[in-house]
Design a protein around this motif. Structure first.
Motif, PDB file in Angstrom:
ATOM      1  N   GLU A   1       4.647  10.990   0.197  1.00 46.14           N
ATOM      2  CA  GLU A   1       6.159  11.212   0.841  1.00 46.14           C
ATOM      3  C   GLU A   1       6.833  13.131   0.042  1.00 46.14           C
ATOM      4  OE1 GLU A   1       5.854   7.948  -2.528  1.00 46.14           O
ATOM      5  OE2 GLU A   1       5.508   8.570  -0.821  1.00 46.14           O
ATOM      6  N   ARG A   2       5.827  13.425  -0.995  1.00 46.23           N
ATOM      7  CA  ARG A   2       6.403  14.584  -1.530  1.00 46.23           C
ATOM      8  C   ARG A   2       5.882  15.634  -0.613  1.00 46.23           C
ATOM      9  NH1 ARG A   2       9.961  14.655  -4.887  1.00 46.23           N
ATOM     10  NH2 ARG A   2       9.693  12.375  -6.328  1.00 46.23           N
ATOM     11  N   VAL A   3       4.100  15.568   0.258  1.00 42.34           N
ATOM     12  CA  VAL A   3       3.503  16.590   0.454  1.00 42.34           C
ATOM     13  C   VAL A   3       4.383  17.437   1.976  1.00 42.34           C
ATOM     14  CG1 VAL A   3       1.279  17.346   1.584  1.00 42.34           C
ATOM     15  CG2 VAL A   3       1.552  15.716  -0.283  1.00 42.34           C
ATOM     16  N   LYS A   4       4.953  18.464   1.715  1.00 38.99           N
ATOM     17  CA  LYS A   4       5.347  19.204   2.909  1.00 38.99           C
ATOM     18  C   LYS A   4       4.459  19.732   4.146  1.00 38.99           C
ATOM     19  CE  LYS A   4       9.470  18.348   1.914  1.00 38.99           C
ATOM     20  NZ  LYS A   4      10.554  16.920   2.571  1.00 38.99           N
ATOM     21  N   GLU A   5       2.955  20.505   3.682  1.00 40.74           N
ATOM     22  CA  GLU A   5       2.202  20.675   4.275  1.00 40.74           C
ATOM     23  C   GLU A   5       0.697  21.352   3.906  1.00 40.74           C
ATOM     24  OE1 GLU A   5       2.879  23.943   6.790  1.00 40.74           O
ATOM     25  OE2 GLU A   5       4.728  24.680   6.045  1.00 40.74           O
ATOM     26  N   ILE A   6      -0.641  21.956   3.530  1.00 42.01           N
ATOM     27  CA  ILE A   6      -1.183  22.069   3.655  1.00 42.01           C
ATOM     28  C   ILE A   6      -1.887  23.220   4.027  1.00 42.01           C
ATOM     29  CG2 ILE A   6      -3.318  21.420   2.506  1.00 42.01           C
ATOM     30  CD1 ILE A   6      -2.641  18.185   3.530  1.00 42.01           C
ATOM     31  N   ILE A   7      -1.565  24.425   3.349  1.00 44.92           N
ATOM     32  CA  ILE A   7      -2.079  25.768   4.330  1.00 44.92           C
ATOM     33  C   ILE A   7      -3.082  25.691   3.912  1.00 44.92           C
ATOM     34  CG2 ILE A   7       0.331  25.834   4.630  1.00 44.92           C
ATOM     35  CD1 ILE A   7       0.266  27.802   2.625  1.00 44.92           C
ATOM     36  N   ALA A   8      -4.367  27.051   3.772  1.00 50.55           N
ATOM     37  CA  ALA A   8      -4.723  27.779   3.614  1.00 50.55           C
ATOM     38  C   ALA A   8      -4.711  28.692   2.934  1.00 50.55           C
ATOM     39  CB  ALA A   8      -6.302  28.838   5.160  1.00 50.55           C
ATOM     40  N   MET A   9      -5.529  29.223   1.934  1.00 49.00           N
ATOM     41  CA  MET A   9      -5.382  29.798   0.558  1.00 49.00           C
ATOM     42  C   MET A   9      -4.885  31.291   1.615  1.00 49.00           C
ATOM     43  SD  MET A   9      -5.340  30.388  -2.227  1.00 49.00           S
ATOM     44  CE  MET A   9      -5.256  31.526  -3.399  1.00 49.00           C
ATOM     45  N   MET A  10      -3.662  32.134   0.891  1.00 51.86           N
ATOM     46  CA  MET A  10      -2.964  33.292   1.480  1.00 51.86           C
ATOM     47  C   MET A  10      -3.079  33.921   0.367  1.00 51.86           C
ATOM     48  SD  MET A  10       0.445  31.816   2.966  1.00 51.86           S
ATOM     49  CE  MET A  10       0.951  33.362   3.594  1.00 51.86           C
ATOM     50  N   LYS A  11      -3.042  35.440   0.772  1.00 51.74           N
ATOM     51  CA  LYS A  11      -1.873  36.688  -0.115  1.00 51.74           C
ATOM     52  C   LYS A  11      -0.885  35.804  -0.558  1.00 51.74           C
ATOM     53  CE  LYS A  11      -0.527  41.431  -0.477  1.00 51.74           C
ATOM     54  NZ  LYS A  11      -0.171  41.119  -1.041  1.00 51.74           N
TER      55      LYS A  11
ATOM     56  N   LYS B   1       1.266  -0.973  -0.307  1.00 53.44           N
ATOM     57  CA  LYS B   1      -0.121   0.144   0.173  1.00 53.44           C
ATOM     58  C   LYS B   1       1.112   1.196  -0.049  1.00 53.44           C
ATOM     59  CE  LYS B   1      -3.871  -1.568   2.136  1.00 53.44           C
ATOM     60  NZ  LYS B   1      -5.631  -1.356   1.684  1.00 53.44           N
ATOM     61  N   ALA B   2       0.406   2.287  -0.904  1.00 51.88           N
ATOM     62  CA  ALA B   2       1.063   3.756  -0.185  1.00 51.88           C
ATOM     63  C   ALA B   2       0.336   4.201  -0.299  1.00 51.88           C
ATOM     64  CB  ALA B   2       1.992   4.073  -2.362  1.00 51.88           C
ATOM     65  N   ARG B   3       0.313   5.566   0.332  1.00 55.99           N
ATOM     66  CA  ARG B   3      -0.208   6.712   0.713  1.00 55.99           C
ATOM     67  C   ARG B   3       0.156   7.853  -0.219  1.00 55.99           C
ATOM     68  NH1 ARG B   3      -1.696   7.249   6.549  1.00 55.99           N
ATOM     69  NH2 ARG B   3      -0.602   8.922   6.551  1.00 55.99           N
ATOM     70  N   TYR B   4      -0.700   8.381  -0.289  1.00 56.86           N
ATOM     71  CA  TYR B   4      -1.755   9.674  -1.327  1.00 56.86           C
ATOM     72  C   TYR B   4      -2.172  10.666  -1.052  1.00 56.86           C
ATOM     73  CZ  TYR B   4       0.729   6.515  -4.755  1.00 56.86           C
ATOM     74  OH  TYR B   4       1.444   5.545  -5.253  1.00 56.86           O
TER      75      TYR B   4
ATOM     76  N   THR C   1     -10.779  26.601  -1.274  1.00 56.13           N
ATOM     77  CA  THR C   1      -9.624  26.509  -1.651  1.00 56.13           C
ATOM     78  C   THR C   1      -8.395  26.192  -0.550  1.00 56.13           C
ATOM     79  OG1 THR C   1      -9.982  27.580  -3.077  1.00 56.13           O
ATOM     80  CG2 THR C   1      -7.830  27.977  -3.178  1.00 56.13           C
ATOM     81  N   ALA C   2      -7.249  25.138  -1.091  1.00 65.22           N
ATOM     82  CA  ALA C   2      -6.407  25.241   0.332  1.00 65.22           C
ATOM     83  C   ALA C   2      -4.034  25.100  -0.796  1.00 65.22           C
ATOM     84  CB  ALA C   2      -5.966  23.559   0.551  1.00 65.22           C
ATOM     85  N   ILE C   3      -3.422  25.203  -0.426  1.00 63.20           N
ATOM     86  CA  ILE C   3      -2.181  25.609  -0.864  1.00 63.20           C
ATOM     87  C   ILE C   3      -1.879  24.377  -0.867  1.00 63.20           C
ATOM     88  CG2 ILE C   3       0.140  26.680  -1.100  1.00 63.20           C
ATOM     89  CD1 ILE C   3      -1.180  29.579  -1.218  1.00 63.20           C
ATOM     90  N   ILE C   4      -1.025  23.184  -1.778  1.00 63.07           N
ATOM     91  CA  ILE C   4      -0.500  22.107  -1.031  1.00 63.07           C
ATOM     92  C   ILE C   4       1.007  22.208  -1.557  1.00 63.07           C
ATOM     93  CG2 ILE C   4       0.317  19.685  -1.070  1.00 63.07           C
ATOM     94  CD1 ILE C   4      -3.131  19.977  -2.598  1.00 63.07           C
ATOM     95  N   ILE C   5       1.968  22.380  -0.078  1.00 64.96           N
ATOM     96  CA  ILE C   5       3.537  22.741  -0.263  1.00 64.96           C
ATOM     97  C   ILE C   5       4.255  21.596  -0.780  1.00 64.96           C
ATOM     98  CG2 ILE C   5       5.715  23.103   0.927  1.00 64.96           C
ATOM     99  CD1 ILE C   5       3.131  25.521   0.645  1.00 64.96           C
ATOM    100  N   VAL C   6       4.865  20.510  -1.602  1.00 66.19           N
ATOM    101  CA  VAL C   6       5.741  19.853  -2.064  1.00 66.19           C
ATOM    102  C   VAL C   6       6.736  20.352  -2.616  1.00 66.19           C
ATOM    103  CG1 VAL C   6       5.725  18.116  -4.250  1.00 66.19           C
ATOM    104  CG2 VAL C   6       3.534  19.714  -2.987  1.00 66.19           C
ATOM    105  N   GLU C   7       7.689  19.219  -2.327  1.00 66.51           N
ATOM    106  CA  GLU C   7       8.609  19.720  -2.563  1.00 66.51           C
ATOM    107  C   GLU C   7       9.180  18.515  -3.935  1.00 66.51           C
ATOM    108  OE1 GLU C   7      13.064  18.071  -1.002  1.00 66.51           O
ATOM    109  OE2 GLU C   7      12.236  18.943   0.478  1.00 66.51           O
ATOM    110  N   ILE C   8      10.097  19.378  -4.809  1.00 69.76           N
ATOM    111  CA  ILE C   8      10.522  18.758  -6.365  1.00 69.76           C
ATOM    112  C   ILE C   8      11.846  19.180  -6.362  1.00 69.76           C
ATOM    113  CG2 ILE C   8      10.164  19.052  -8.897  1.00 69.76           C
ATOM    114  CD1 ILE C   8       6.695  19.917  -8.189  1.00 69.76           C
ATOM    115  N   ASP C   9      12.719  18.560  -6.630  1.00 72.15           N
ATOM    116  CA  ASP C   9      14.641  18.960  -6.875  1.00 72.15           C
ATOM    117  C   ASP C   9      14.490  19.745  -5.655  1.00 72.15           C
ATOM    118  OD1 ASP C   9      14.776  16.734  -8.578  1.00 72.15           O
ATOM    119  OD2 ASP C   9      14.382  18.334 -10.202  1.00 72.15           O
ATOM    120  N   LYS C  10      14.268  19.741  -4.074  1.00 75.48           N
ATOM    121  CA  LYS C  10      14.596  20.035  -3.312  1.00 75.48           C
ATOM    122  C   LYS C  10      14.594  21.364  -3.167  1.00 75.48           C
ATOM    123  CE  LYS C  10      19.315  17.808  -2.468  1.00 75.48           C
ATOM    124  NZ  LYS C  10      19.198  16.831  -3.228  1.00 75.48           N
ATOM    125  N   ILE C  11      12.788  22.040  -3.719  1.00 74.46           N
ATOM    126  CA  ILE C  11      12.266  23.496  -4.105  1.00 74.46           C
ATOM    127  C   ILE C  11      11.105  23.427  -3.603  1.00 74.46           C
ATOM    128  CG2 ILE C  11      11.733  25.350  -5.845  1.00 74.46           C
ATOM    129  CD1 ILE C  11      13.489  24.303  -7.945  1.00 74.46           C
TER     130      ILE C  11
END
Length: 164
Positions: free
Chosen positions: A30-40, A12-15, A82-92
């Motif tokens: 494992e790519r997701v760093k955090e989830i935040i509410a929409m912001m400016k 099983k993998a988690r998504y 609406t949310a912003i998902i913070i994801v890490e791609i190539d250390k960014i």
């Protein structure tokens, strides 16, 4: 509880699953760093249309992508879901705006299949697999393929420009 001899084959993998319109997507947790509410979001000139700008998250400048525009879907006004998902791609770290976050789902690899080749809002190169979850079909995204190599460099440059 039954014991099956093929337990090694049922991984099983988690998504993290989320919606854009009526379509459900998943990103490997494992790519997701955090989830935040929409912001400016502060706009950055001379960036692609899907680049909404940057946010300052606890002192870190993070580029934010309008996922709908990235997938050539019509834009929509942000609402309380609406949310912003913070994801890490190539250390960014990159923020992806989504209509709403659904859940963290454990999906058995046996429920994953190759993505079909079809004309839709989304280029199927972005989709690494399709999962069947009950009545729903979830498109599992390959976040590395959401951007071309030069776009990743651009995101890194935007981040560096603003942090300097």
């Amino acid at each position: 509880m039954s014991t099956e001899p093929n337990t090694s084959q049922s991984k099983k993998a988690r998504y993290l699953t989320f919606f854009l319109g009526d379509e459900q997507y998943g990103i490997a947790i494992e790519r997701v760093k955090e989830i935040i509410a929409m912001m400016k979001i502060t706009a950055v000139p001379k960036t692609p249309q899907f680049m909404r700008g940057v946010i300052n998250l606890r002192g870190s400048i993070i580029p934010v992508v309008d996922t709908r525009l990235r997938f050539a879907m019509p834009s929509r006004e942000a609402d309380m879901h609406t949310a912003i998902i913070i994801v890490e791609i190539d250390k960014i770290n990159i923020g992806f705006i989504v209509d709403h976050v659904e859940e963290v789902a454990s999906i058995d690899e046996s429920n994953l299949s190759e993505p079909p080749k079809f004309g839709s809002y989304i280029d199927t190169d972005f989709i690494s697999a399709v999962a069947q979850m009950g009545e729903n079909v979830v498109m599992i995204l390959d976040v590395l393929k959401l951007f071309e190599a030069d776009e990743i460099v651009d995101l890194e440059q935007i981040q560096n420009l603003i942090e300097d």
